[in-house]
Design a protein around this motif. Structure first.
Motif, PDB file in Angstrom:
ATOM      1  N   ILE A 172      34.798  26.425  -0.274  1.00  0.00           N
ATOM      2  CA  ILE A 172      33.661  26.639   0.619  1.00  0.00           C
ATOM      3  C   ILE A 172      33.401  25.386   1.449  1.00  0.00           C
ATOM      4  CG2 ILE A 172      31.223  27.263   0.772  1.00  0.00           C
ATOM      5  CD1 ILE A 172      33.069  29.496  -0.291  1.00  0.00           C
ATOM      6  N   SER A 173      33.024  24.294   0.785  1.00  0.00           N
ATOM      7  CA  SER A 173      32.760  23.038   1.490  1.00  0.00           C
ATOM      8  C   SER A 173      32.642  21.918   0.465  1.00  0.00           C
ATOM      9  CB  SER A 173      31.467  23.135   2.310  1.00  0.00           C
ATOM     10  OG  SER A 173      30.340  23.174   1.434  1.00  0.00           O
ATOM     11  N   ASP A 174      32.669  20.685   0.956  1.00  0.00           N
ATOM     12  CA  ASP A 174      32.492  19.550   0.057  1.00  0.00           C
ATOM     13  C   ASP A 174      31.124  19.580  -0.614  1.00  0.00           C
ATOM     14  OD1 ASP A 174      34.972  18.702   0.742  1.00  0.00           O
ATOM     15  OD2 ASP A 174      34.333  16.970   1.937  1.00  0.00           O
ATOM     16  N   ASP A 175      30.132  20.127   0.085  1.00  0.00           N
ATOM     17  CA  ASP A 175      28.776  20.161  -0.458  1.00  0.00           C
ATOM     18  C   ASP A 175      28.596  21.246  -1.512  1.00  0.00           C
ATOM     19  OD1 ASP A 175      27.938  18.070   1.124  1.00  0.00           O
ATOM     20  OD2 ASP A 175      27.266  19.376   2.756  1.00  0.00           O
ATOM     21  N   ASP A 176      29.407  22.312  -1.447  1.00  0.00           N
ATOM     22  CA  ASP A 176      29.193  23.472  -2.314  1.00  0.00           C
ATOM     23  C   ASP A 176      30.245  23.650  -3.397  1.00  0.00           C
ATOM     24  OD1 ASP A 176      26.817  24.754  -1.025  1.00  0.00           O
ATOM     25  OD2 ASP A 176      28.154  24.787   0.699  1.00  0.00           O
ATOM     26  N   ASP A 177      31.378  23.003  -3.280  1.00  0.00           N
ATOM     27  CA  ASP A 177      32.440  23.181  -4.266  1.00  0.00           C
ATOM     28  C   ASP A 177      32.128  22.432  -5.562  1.00  0.00           C
ATOM     29  OD1 ASP A 177      33.706  24.664  -2.388  1.00  0.00           O
ATOM     30  OD2 ASP A 177      35.572  23.529  -2.392  1.00  0.00           O
ATOM     31  N   VAL A 178      32.792  22.876  -6.631  1.00  0.00           N
ATOM     32  CA  VAL A 178      32.734  22.163  -7.907  1.00  0.00           C
ATOM     33  C   VAL A 178      33.250  20.740  -7.701  1.00  0.00           C
ATOM     34  CG1 VAL A 178      33.867  22.006 -10.156  1.00  0.00           C
ATOM     35  CG2 VAL A 178      32.926  24.194  -9.386  1.00  0.00           C
ATOM     36  N   ILE A 179      32.501  19.779  -8.213  1.00  0.00           N
ATOM     37  CA  ILE A 179      32.891  18.369  -8.104  1.00  0.00           C
ATOM     38  C   ILE A 179      33.538  17.929  -9.414  1.00  0.00           C
ATOM     39  CG2 ILE A 179      32.083  16.014  -7.748  1.00  0.00           C
ATOM     40  CD1 ILE A 179      31.919  17.820  -5.276  1.00  0.00           C
ATOM     41  N   SER A 180      34.739  17.410  -9.320  1.00  0.00           N
ATOM     42  CA  SER A 180      35.470  16.969 -10.508  1.00  0.00           C
ATOM     43  C   SER A 180      34.818  15.740 -11.119  1.00  0.00           C
ATOM     44  CB  SER A 180      36.920  16.652 -10.139  1.00  0.00           C
ATOM     45  OG  SER A 180      37.567  15.988 -11.215  1.00  0.00           O
ATOM     46  N   PRO A 181      34.589  15.736 -12.428  1.00  0.00           N
ATOM     47  CA  PRO A 181      34.034  14.527 -13.076  1.00  0.00           C
ATOM     48  C   PRO A 181      35.043  13.383 -13.119  1.00  0.00           C
ATOM     49  CG  PRO A 181      34.556  16.199 -14.713  1.00  0.00           C
ATOM     50  CD  PRO A 181      34.745  16.852 -13.379  1.00  0.00           C
ATOM     51  N   LEU A 182      36.310  13.691 -12.898  1.00  0.00           N
ATOM     52  CA  LEU A 182      37.340  12.655 -12.935  1.00  0.00           C
ATOM     53  C   LEU A 182      37.462  11.923 -11.611  1.00  0.00           C
ATOM     54  CD1 LEU A 182      40.134  14.555 -14.914  1.00  0.00           C
ATOM     55  CD2 LEU A 182      38.440  12.938 -15.791  1.00  0.00           C
ATOM     56  N   THR A 183      37.356  12.678 -10.514  1.00  0.00           N
ATOM     57  CA  THR A 183      37.566  12.071  -9.199  1.00  0.00           C
ATOM     58  C   THR A 183      36.273  11.915  -8.401  1.00  0.00           C
ATOM     59  OG1 THR A 183      37.937  14.202  -8.096  1.00  0.00           O
ATOM     60  CG2 THR A 183      39.845  13.129  -9.127  1.00  0.00           C
ATOM     61  N   GLY A 184      35.240  12.677  -8.778  1.00  0.00           N
ATOM     62  CA  GLY A 184      34.013  12.663  -7.994  1.00  0.00           C
ATOM     63  C   GLY A 184      34.141  13.404  -6.686  1.00  0.00           C
ATOM     64  N   LYS A 185      35.220  14.177  -6.557  1.00  0.00           N
ATOM     65  CA  LYS A 185      35.482  14.920  -5.323  1.00  0.00           C
ATOM     66  C   LYS A 185      35.696  16.403  -5.643  1.00  0.00           C
ATOM     67  CE  LYS A 185      37.742  10.949  -3.130  1.00  0.00           C
ATOM     68  NZ  LYS A 185      39.006  10.456  -2.514  1.00  0.00           N
ATOM     69  N   PRO A 186      35.651  17.267  -4.632  1.00  0.00           N
ATOM     70  CA  PRO A 186      35.933  18.691  -4.872  1.00  0.00           C
ATOM     71  C   PRO A 186      37.332  18.882  -5.441  1.00  0.00           C
ATOM     72  CG  PRO A 186      34.923  18.380  -2.727  1.00  0.00           C
ATOM     73  CD  PRO A 186      35.244  17.014  -3.245  1.00  0.00           C
ATOM     74  N   GLY A 187      37.479  19.888  -6.285  1.00  0.00           N
ATOM     75  CA  GLY A 187      38.768  20.163  -6.908  1.00  0.00           C
ATOM     76  C   GLY A 187      38.686  20.033  -8.415  1.00  0.00           C
ATOM     77  N   GLY A 219      41.865  25.408  -9.297  1.00  0.00           N
ATOM     78  CA  GLY A 219      41.977  24.444  -8.220  1.00  0.00           C
ATOM     79  C   GLY A 219      40.632  24.186  -7.572  1.00  0.00           C
ATOM     80  N   ASN A 220      40.390  24.841  -6.443  1.00  0.00           N
ATOM     81  CA  ASN A 220      39.106  24.745  -5.766  1.00  0.00           C
ATOM     82  C   ASN A 220      38.264  25.967  -6.067  1.00  0.00           C
ATOM     83  OD1 ASN A 220      40.653  22.767  -3.632  1.00  0.00           O
ATOM     84  ND2 ASN A 220      38.440  22.426  -3.700  1.00  0.00           N
ATOM     85  N   ALA A 221      36.967  25.738  -6.222  1.00  0.00           N
ATOM     86  CA  ALA A 221      36.036  26.843  -6.452  1.00  0.00           C
ATOM     87  C   ALA A 221      34.632  26.361  -6.128  1.00  0.00           C
ATOM     88  CB  ALA A 221      36.098  27.328  -7.898  1.00  0.00           C
ATOM     89  N   PRO A 222      33.785  27.251  -5.630  1.00  0.00           N
ATOM     90  CA  PRO A 222      32.391  26.870  -5.419  1.00  0.00           C
ATOM     91  C   PRO A 222      31.660  26.765  -6.750  1.00  0.00           C
ATOM     92  CG  PRO A 222      32.708  29.181  -4.888  1.00  0.00           C
ATOM     93  CD  PRO A 222      34.068  28.621  -5.173  1.00  0.00           C
ATOM     94  N   CYS A 223      30.607  25.966  -6.770  1.00  0.00           N
ATOM     95  CA  CYS A 223      29.736  25.873  -7.936  1.00  0.00           C
ATOM     96  C   CYS A 223      28.647  26.922  -7.807  1.00  0.00           C
ATOM     97  CB  CYS A 223      29.127  24.473  -8.006  1.00  0.00           C
ATOM     98  SG  CYS A 223      27.879  24.267  -9.306  1.00  0.00           S
ATOM     99  N   PHE A 224      28.378  27.649  -8.879  1.00  0.00           N
ATOM    100  CA  PHE A 224      27.335  28.668  -8.832  1.00  0.00           C
ATOM    101  C   PHE A 224      25.969  28.024  -8.586  1.00  0.00           C
ATOM    102  CE2 PHE A 224      26.973  33.186 -10.759  1.00  0.00           C
ATOM    103  CZ  PHE A 224      26.124  33.576  -9.726  1.00  0.00           C
ATOM    104  N   GLY A 225      25.814  26.767  -9.001  1.00  0.00           N
ATOM    105  CA  GLY A 225      24.547  26.087  -8.822  1.00  0.00           C
ATOM    106  C   GLY A 225      24.373  25.445  -7.456  1.00  0.00           C
ATOM    107  N   SER A 226      25.381  25.541  -6.596  1.00  0.00           N
ATOM    108  CA  SER A 226      25.267  24.997  -5.247  1.00  0.00           C
ATOM    109  C   SER A 226      24.412  25.910  -4.378  1.00  0.00           C
ATOM    110  CB  SER A 226      26.654  24.852  -4.620  1.00  0.00           C
ATOM    111  OG  SER A 226      27.221  26.145  -4.372  1.00  0.00           O
ATOM    112  N   LYS A 227      24.051  25.436  -3.183  1.00  0.00           N
ATOM    113  CA  LYS A 227      23.284  26.282  -2.263  1.00  0.00           C
ATOM    114  C   LYS A 227      24.065  27.545  -1.942  1.00  0.00           C
ATOM    115  CE  LYS A 227      20.639  22.592   0.014  1.00  0.00           C
ATOM    116  NZ  LYS A 227      20.386  21.885   1.307  1.00  0.00           N
ATOM    117  N   TRP A 228      25.370  27.387  -1.722  1.00  0.00           N
ATOM    118  CA  TRP A 228      26.197  28.562  -1.413  1.00  0.00           C
ATOM    119  C   TRP A 228      26.219  29.515  -2.589  1.00  0.00           C
ATOM    120  CZ3 TRP A 228      30.239  31.205  -3.414  1.00  0.00           C
ATOM    121  CH2 TRP A 228      30.856  32.155  -2.599  1.00  0.00           C
TER     122      TRP A 228
END
Length: 763
Positions: free
Chosen positions: A449-464, A469-478
């Motif tokens: 979806i976006s950097d703001d809405d995707d799951v953030i990896s605890p290892l990298t601090g980035k989406p993915g 692989g990539n997925a939105p977080c249910f708790g995000s605005k999206w």
């Protein structure tokens, strides 16, 4: 109990009296004062006892006798009830199949957990009834201490056990009817079991003497079902303080269980776990399509207090704890109530794989009756509205009951515009006018979806780093918006079926800006709770849910039976044998209605002309046999393509299979007895059984060979409830009578044409 509030008063007064007996006013020893207080305590105790006696029957020793009625064959009887012991020291939950007893003083402790079919005692030691972590500190709920021998429990040792004042202490109990966890009501879809389960729930309330925990109530709930050796346990925490608290973790079950095997050496993860108790909670995920591999909460551990065990390193897996691996980690505001996961504890009486599977399947039919809904559906790949109408017309013409727009279709449930809502509302009305249910597919995971809405990896601090692989977080605005859009779409359009792909709450998220969770620690729990809430919301409104993960206990209806998608690009001859293997393997612990199969009418995952059924008229024999394999197992497959028939002959073939399925629908949706797995070398088959029907058995057998075969096969009829004589009718209507032997079997001669099938019904 109606007198529970009065009982609570008595309990509190008695505790006060006990304290006063040890310390009279001014610290002096006043015998007269003590005598008055003691007399008052006796009066209170009399009133307390009488209150109990009026409400709760006394357990009789004869009720410890073993049940002589097989609950898997005979559905009648075995009502759940709560009893008190003759000396009023214990409360007992039992339904004649399972007995669980609790000592009430000086704190509540489970002292007896017994299978009343086999007499097997499952407990060897006393543990706390639960454990909670609040504001960073662990507290035991109930439990008694001082057991020096942890290999077994004797009645005599109970009097010497003590409570720990640091633990949450028992305050009161109440008895209620079995709660309806989901307010599900059977709609117009075909459903094998339209009844919600019944039983009794015993609830213990606990408080802490710690002033810092004043106003926090912990309730431990035990629900016992009528007719099943099954108990559901969960914990609630009520925050009656004026401030929020942090609930870090809840261990809702702790049992010191008798070990399965004794070995001088052997690690906890290698040794066998106890077979006599099957654990299944509503906290399972990972896309395995199988509970045991999806379970995220059952932990079999070593018990260091069990010093007399055979294992030298004391690593025998004999301590059961149930809790979510990553914890809860939620803020509980003042006035709010937290509910833990629910753990189902099914007592097993056999090592036999079929019998154990039958027990689990019956559990699901009773506690999650929505899983017995099984509409006949098509999986349409559409590009426009007219194709949807054409498919609805074909469903109505052939006896199909539902249409699901498959992935790749032109349905978009995230589009909340007035024009889209109007379009799908009109198509739903068109389907309903023809008595066809309609729904479709919606993708959550496996997308960016976006950097703001995707799951953030605890290892990298980035989406993915999500499950796919990539997925939105249910708790995000999206994610929160997606939930609201799905609800809005179903509210406004009147669609009946939701086939969703994700989200997968195994995807923890390290974001600290998503509005639906605070950070990494609570991300898994809160996403799971949001997903469950959506499933509950849909289920309670009669929406049928296909979901590719194990959420049956929270309202979903069906999951994939278990298959490799790329196999549908193989030749049809391969697919037939593989499909029968998938059905055989996927119905040991799932009922036929709990799993979907797959029949690609057009190309899927590649493959040439030999892999597909289109043009349908050119492959009518294969099309019919694929339908018979699935419908003959009671399993709905996703018939994925643009149409169900292309000629009048094809139409009549489809109608004939559907009419046959509907004629025998009750027995075909009943339990499966696994006879012989498909191996391409000889016959294979399954037997449906149901002792409560006129047609008590239906046998489906197949011949993968290129020549006709004749065989004599052994047909087990015990679970069909047939004990003496049986009339067997073959597919031509020919009847033969058979005498059932001492091991509940008949020897049946069968003939099957080359690369064909046949069936027999039994009455």
């Amino acid at each position: 109990m109606t007198d529970n509030k009065e009982m609570l008063k008595f309990t509190g007064l008695k505790s006060t009296i006990a304290r006063k007996l040890t310390k009279s006013p001014g610290g002096s020893t006043n015998l007269l004062y003590k005598a008055v207080v003691l007399l008052f305590a006796m009066v209170l105790n009399y009133g307390f006892t009488e209150s109990l006696a009026q409400q709760t029957p006394v357990w009789k020793s004869a009720q410890d006798n073993l049940s002589t009625v097989d609950w898997l064959v005979h559905a009648e009887g075995h009502p759940a009830a709560v009893f008190k012991s003759a000396d009023q020291k214990d409360l007992i939950l039992s339904n004649g199949l399972l007995k669980r007893a609790f000592r009430l003083s000086p704190n509540v402790a489970c002292t007896d957990l017994r299978n009343l079919t086999t007499g097997e005692q499952l407990l060897r030691s006393i543990k706390p009834e639960a454990q909670v972590s609040i504001n960073g500190k662990k507290y035991n709920i109930g439990g008694l201490y001082g057991q020096t021998e942890n290999a077994y429990i004797t009645t005599g040792m109970l009097a010497s056990l003590k409570a720990n004042e640091r633990d949450f202490q028992f305050q009161s109990y109440e008895i209620t009817a079995l709660p309806q966890f989901i307010k599900w009501k059977p709609g117009s879809m075909w459903t094998a079991n339209k009844k919600n389960p019944t039983g009794k729930t015993l609830i213990f309330t606990y408080k802490s003497a710690d002033a810092k925990l004043s106003g926090i109530l912990v309730k431990v709930n035990y629900a016992l079902y009528d007719g099943l050796p099954l108990m559901t346990k969960w914990v609630t925490i009520e925050n009656k303080t004026n401030a929020s608290i942090k609930v870090d973790q809840v261990v809702n079950e702790i049992l010191g269980v008798v070990e399965e095997e004794s070995a001088v050496v052997g690690s906890t993860d290698k040794m066998k776990t106890p077979h006599g108790i099957y654990i299944e909670s509503n906290f399972a995920f990972n896309n395995a399509m199988k509970y045991s591999l999806s379970d995220q909460s059952t932990h079999w551990k070593a018990d260091s207090l069990y010093t007399s065990q055979v294992n030298y390193d004391k690593t025998t897996p004999c301590l059961l704890e149930v809790y979510p691996d990553k914890g809860v980690n939620v803020e509980l505001a003042a006035g709010e109530v937290f509910s833990s996961i629910r753990t189902n504890e099914l007592l097993m009486d056999s090592y036999d794989r079929e019998r154990r599977g039958l027990a689990i399947r019956k559990m699901y039919r009773v506690i999650a009756p929505w899983t017995t809904q099984n509409p006949i559906f098509m999986h349409l790949v559409s590009k426009n509205d007219q194709q949807v109408k054409n498919a609805i017309d074909q469903c109505a013409a052939t006896g199909y009951e539902a249409l699901i727009l498959s992935f790749g279709s032109h349905l978009n449930m995230e589009d909340s515009t007035a024009s889209n809502i109007r379009k799908w509302k009109g198509l739903a009305e068109y389907a309903h006018a023809k008595n066809i249910k309609i729904g479709g597919y919606s993708l959550f995971s496996s997308r960016r979806i976006s950097d703001d809405d995707d799951v953030i990896s605890p290892l990298t601090g980035k989406p993915g780093g999500a499950f796919f692989g990539n997925a939105p977080c249910f708790g995000s605005k999206w994610g929160l918006s997606y939930r609201d859009k799905i609800k809005y779409f179903f509210q406004k359009t009147g669609l009946d079926i939701w086939e969703n792909d994700g989200p997968y709450p195994g995807d923890v998220c390290a974001s600290t800006t998503h509005p639906g969770h605070k950070g990494l620690a609570d991300s898994q729990w809160t996403q799971m709770e949001m997903q469950k809430e959506l499933y509950h919301w849909l289920s309670e409104r009669g929406v049928y849910i296909n979901a590719p993960d194990w959420y049956f206990l929270d309202g979903t209806n069906k999951i994939a039976i278990g298959y490799r998608e790329v196999n549908f690009s193989l030749p049809r001859a391969n697919q037939m044998i593989l499909n029968r293997q998938n059905i055989f393997d996927g119905t040991w612990e799932k009922t036929p209605s709990m799993g979907w199969g797959f029949v690609p009418l057009t190309a899927y995952q590649g493959g040439g002309a030999e892999a597909v059924l289109e043009p349908l008229a050119d492959h009518l024999k294969d099309y019919k046999q694929l339908m018979m394999q699935y419908y003959g197992a009671g399993v709905q497959a996703c018939y994925r393509g643009p149409r169900l028939y292309d000629t009048e002959t094809t139409k009549e073939t489809v109608k004939s299979v559907i009419n046959w399925y509907k004629q025998y629908r009750d027995i075909l949706n009943s339990d499966i007895i696994h006879l012989r797995r498909a191996d391409g070398r000889d016959w294979d088959g399954i037997l449906h059984v149901n002792p409560r029907l006129k047609t008590k058995g239906l046998l489906m057998v197949y011949n993968p060979l290129d020549q006709d075969i004749e065989r004599v096969i052994s047909v087990p009829l015990y679970y069909a409830g047939i004990t003496h004589n049986v009339v067997v009718t073959d597919e031509t209507g020919k009847k033969t009578s058979h005498v059932v032997d001492a091991v509940h079997k008949i020897q049946l001669k069968i003939k099957i044409k080359a690369e064909g099938y046949t069936w027999f019904k039994m009455e």
